[in-house]
Design a protein around this motif. Structure first.
Motif, mmCIF file in Angstrom:
data_model
loop_
_atom_site.group_PDB
_atom_site.id
_atom_site.type_symbol
_atom_site.label_atom_id
_atom_site.label_comp_id
_atom_site.label_asym_id
_atom_site.label_seq_id
_atom_site.Cartn_x
_atom_site.Cartn_y
_atom_site.Cartn_z
ATOM 1 N N LEU A 11 0.835 -1.197 0.000
ATOM 2 C CA LEU A 11 0.000 0.000 0.000
ATOM 3 C C LEU A 11 0.869 1.247 0.000
ATOM 4 C CD1 LEU A 11 -2.393 -1.162 2.870
ATOM 5 C CD2 LEU A 11 -2.706 -1.541 0.417
ATOM 6 N N ARG A 12 0.293 2.358 -0.419
ATOM 7 C CA ARG A 12 1.007 3.633 -0.386
ATOM 8 C C ARG A 12 0.828 4.279 0.985
ATOM 9 N NH1 ARG A 12 -1.335 6.466 -5.733
ATOM 10 N NH2 ARG A 12 -3.233 6.001 -4.549
ATOM 11 N N LEU A 13 1.935 4.704 1.565
ATOM 12 C CA LEU A 13 1.873 5.355 2.874
ATOM 13 C C LEU A 13 0.960 6.579 2.841
ATOM 14 C CD1 LEU A 13 5.570 5.143 4.136
ATOM 15 C CD2 LEU A 13 3.548 4.325 5.369
ATOM 16 N N GLU A 14 0.938 7.294 1.737
ATOM 17 C CA GLU A 14 0.141 8.517 1.640
ATOM 18 C C GLU A 14 -1.360 8.237 1.692
ATOM 19 O OE1 GLU A 14 -0.248 9.272 -3.134
ATOM 20 O OE2 GLU A 14 1.646 9.820 -2.189
ATOM 21 N N ASP A 15 -1.743 6.993 1.440
ATOM 22 C CA ASP A 15 -3.163 6.638 1.485
ATOM 23 C C ASP A 15 -3.633 6.253 2.882
ATOM 24 O OD1 ASP A 15 -3.346 7.069 -1.218
ATOM 25 O OD2 ASP A 15 -3.136 4.955 -1.764
ATOM 26 N N LEU A 16 -2.721 6.200 3.829
ATOM 27 C CA LEU A 16 -3.034 5.716 5.167
ATOM 28 C C LEU A 16 -2.808 6.807 6.210
ATOM 29 C CD1 LEU A 16 -1.178 2.348 4.691
ATOM 30 C CD2 LEU A 16 -3.646 2.569 4.995
ATOM 31 N N PRO A 17 -3.550 6.756 7.318
ATOM 32 C CA PRO A 17 -3.354 7.770 8.373
ATOM 33 C C PRO A 17 -2.013 7.603 9.066
ATOM 34 C CG PRO A 17 -4.889 6.068 9.101
ATOM 35 C CD PRO A 17 -4.631 5.806 7.643
ATOM 36 N N ASP A 40 -13.256 -12.175 6.026
ATOM 37 C CA ASP A 40 -13.773 -10.875 5.598
ATOM 38 C C ASP A 40 -12.694 -9.963 5.013
ATOM 39 O OD1 ASP A 40 -16.435 -10.407 5.514
ATOM 40 O OD2 ASP A 40 -16.543 -9.195 7.333
ATOM 41 N N GLY A 41 -11.525 -10.541 4.700
ATOM 42 C CA GLY A 41 -10.448 -9.734 4.140
ATOM 43 C C GLY A 41 -9.638 -10.522 3.139
ATOM 44 N N ILE A 42 -8.436 -10.042 2.852
ATOM 45 C CA ILE A 42 -7.611 -10.686 1.832
ATOM 46 C C ILE A 42 -6.409 -11.417 2.427
ATOM 47 C CG2 ILE A 42 -8.323 -9.045 0.052
ATOM 48 C CD1 ILE A 42 -5.636 -7.628 0.391
ATOM 49 N N GLY A 43 -6.406 -11.598 3.746
ATOM 50 C CA GLY A 43 -5.346 -12.375 4.371
ATOM 51 C C GLY A 43 -5.485 -13.846 4.012
ATOM 52 N N GLY A 44 -4.425 -14.614 4.232
ATOM 53 C CA GLY A 44 -4.434 -16.014 3.850
ATOM 54 C C GLY A 44 -4.599 -16.980 4.997
ATOM 55 N N LEU A 337 -1.617 -9.034 -8.172
ATOM 56 C CA LEU A 337 -2.769 -8.265 -8.638
ATOM 57 C C LEU A 337 -2.635 -6.809 -8.254
ATOM 58 C CD1 LEU A 337 -5.038 -7.386 -6.248
ATOM 59 C CD2 LEU A 337 -5.297 -9.850 -6.167
ATOM 60 N N SER A 338 -3.360 -5.974 -8.974
ATOM 61 C CA SER A 338 -3.469 -4.568 -8.657
ATOM 62 C C SER A 338 -4.949 -4.236 -8.650
ATOM 63 C CB SER A 338 -2.749 -3.724 -9.736
ATOM 64 O OG SER A 338 -2.993 -2.361 -9.539
ATOM 65 N N GLY A 339 -5.414 -3.587 -7.574
ATOM 66 C CA GLY A 339 -6.864 -3.335 -7.494
ATOM 67 C C GLY A 339 -7.244 -2.490 -6.315
ATOM 68 N N THR A 340 -8.507 -2.550 -5.949
ATOM 69 C CA THR A 340 -9.088 -1.749 -4.874
ATOM 70 C C THR A 340 -9.636 -2.655 -3.782
ATOM 71 O OG1 THR A 340 -9.724 -0.050 -6.468
ATOM 72 C CG2 THR A 340 -10.811 0.005 -4.312
ATOM 73 N N VAL A 341 -9.248 -2.373 -2.560
ATOM 74 C CA VAL A 341 -9.824 -3.070 -1.408
ATOM 75 C C VAL A 341 -10.898 -2.154 -0.809
ATOM 76 C CG1 VAL A 341 -9.402 -3.974 0.895
ATOM 77 C CG2 VAL A 341 -7.719 -4.320 -0.905
ATOM 78 N N PHE A 342 -12.072 -2.701 -0.586
ATOM 79 C CA PHE A 342 -13.177 -1.885 -0.052
ATOM 80 C C PHE A 342 -13.279 -2.092 1.459
ATOM 81 C CE2 PHE A 342 -14.148 -2.665 -4.474
ATOM 82 C CZ PHE A 342 -14.552 -1.417 -4.919
ATOM 83 N N LEU A 343 -13.357 -0.973 2.176
ATOM 84 C CA LEU A 343 -13.478 -1.024 3.635
ATOM 85 C C LEU A 343 -14.942 -0.969 4.031
ATOM 86 C CD1 LEU A 343 -10.663 1.481 4.656
ATOM 87 C CD2 LEU A 343 -10.524 -0.993 4.488
ATOM 88 N N PRO A 344 -15.305 -1.639 5.134
ATOM 89 C CA PRO A 344 -16.718 -1.565 5.579
ATOM 90 C C PRO A 344 -17.063 -0.171 6.086
ATOM 91 C CG PRO A 344 -15.359 -2.752 7.169
ATOM 92 C CD PRO A 344 -14.499 -2.515 5.970
#
Length: 344
Positions: A11-17, A40-44, A337-344
């Motif tokens: 992830l990009r640091l700038e996208d996170l608090p 409920d996430g993308i962990g394995g 992959l490259s994509g978007t993760v959606f948060l609840p």
């Protein structure tokens, strides 16, 4: 991306608090922490696939990018920012090039990385052609299923990554509950233990070790006491220090290791853990040094683990061979992959 023998989102640091608690809450949602399958996430559902790398531009003169690592809980809703991960590190330079943080060079691109977890510098050499990262290649690392292009990682000044001291307790060898241990901090705080002292051969499979509940409870008790002695405080909710069982090599290597992460045995060996072991090997008095024949050449160290081995090139000070200036090794990475993760 797969980075070395681990996998997780980059992830990009700038996208996170900037606030760690707020960042941790987001990472828990992304990975699905709190459920053994991380449904409920993308962990394995495994500690090796529940990792996150966060990358951004660096304001450090010695680095091009900053890298923050997080180990995300699986069944428990927790995030640990205290360790580094050298396997996930393998994907940082490719990610930085892919996202425009670093401009690629003709045949190979050097990316200087500052790890925010330890404030240490790592140089990554990545194959690049026509402005693109090369992922395909013939390098196969133990623990990864397929070959890929080699990424050379060089860790600069590995000593005292977390505590500021190579041997935080001031001792190369000491006893905890009657067991001889070496507490070392080189790239990763670790507590090294002779496998035989805990009734093991050191050749057990991870599954065999994980299923021995009495052994695992004793190992955790040793780990927590080592953490206190190393100045890390109460480490019951942290993943450092990492406990390591060491034994004599069985297949021509320098040493054999079983590395814990820490509640389960690693199916291979962490990069940072291997650096700690290789560094300790230079001191005959340590648990690692006791297993090596005198006069053994330690500029190249091969550590055997459950799925193969890892080779490290160790640059030692000419005047003081015990002083490690840098450690290099090869890893591989794969963009998945490259994509978007959606948060609840």
């Amino acid at each position: 991306m797969r980075g070395g023998t681990s996998r997780g989102p980059y992830l990009r640091l700038e996208d996170l608090p900037n606030d760690r608690e707020a960042c941790a809450a987001i990472l828990q949602h992304i990975m699905g922490a709190g459920h053994e399958l991380q449904l409920d996430g993308i962990g394995g559902g495994n500690s090796l696939t529940s990792k996150v790398a966060m990358v951004g531009r660096s304001d450090c003169a010695e680095a091009d990018v900053d890298y923050l690592f997080a180990q995300v809980g699986i069944a428990e809703k927790k995030v640990d920012f205290s360790p580094n991960c050298g396997n996930m590190l393998a994907g940082v330079a490719p990610f930085a090039i892919e996202t425009g943080l670093v401009m690629p060079q003709a045949c190979s691109t050097l990316v200087r990385i500052r790890n925010l977890n330890t404030n240490k510098i790592i140089h990554a050499q990545v194959p690049t052609v026509d402005g693109n990262v090369v992922y395909d290649g013939d390098t196969l690392i133990s623990g990864a299923p397929n070959p890929a292009a080699p990424i050379k990682l060089t860790f600069i000044d590995v000593q005292g990554a977390k505590t500021g001291r190579l041997f935080p307790t001031g001792h190369l060898l000491e006893e905890i509950d009657g067991i001889a241990v070496t507490c070392i901090d080189a790239a990763m705080p670790c507590v090294l233990i002779h496998a035989s002292d805990l009734g093991k051969t050191g050749s057990e499979t991870p599954a065999e070790l994980d299923s021995d509940e009495v052994f695992m409870a004793r190992l955790e008790k040793l780990r927590q006491q080592a953490g206190q002695r190393m100045g890390l405080g109460d480490v019951s909710e942290q993943v450092i220090p990492k406990p390591v069982l060491l034994s004599a090599a069985r297949h021509g290597g320098t040493l054999q290791a079983r590395y814990f992460v820490p509640q389960r045995c690693h199916k291979a060996l962490a990069v940072t853990g291997s650096i700690a072991i290789a560094t300790a090997a230079g001191f005959p008095e340590t648990v690692a040094g006791q297993l090596i024949a005198p006069a053994t050449e330690l500029s190249l160290v091969q550590i055997e683990h459950p799925t193969g081995s890892i080779d490290l090139e160790v640059v030692r000070d000419e005047l003081n061979p015990a002083q490690v200036k840098a450690v290099s090794l090869l890893r591989t990475a794969r963009k998945i992959l490259s994509g978007t993760v959606f948060l609840p």
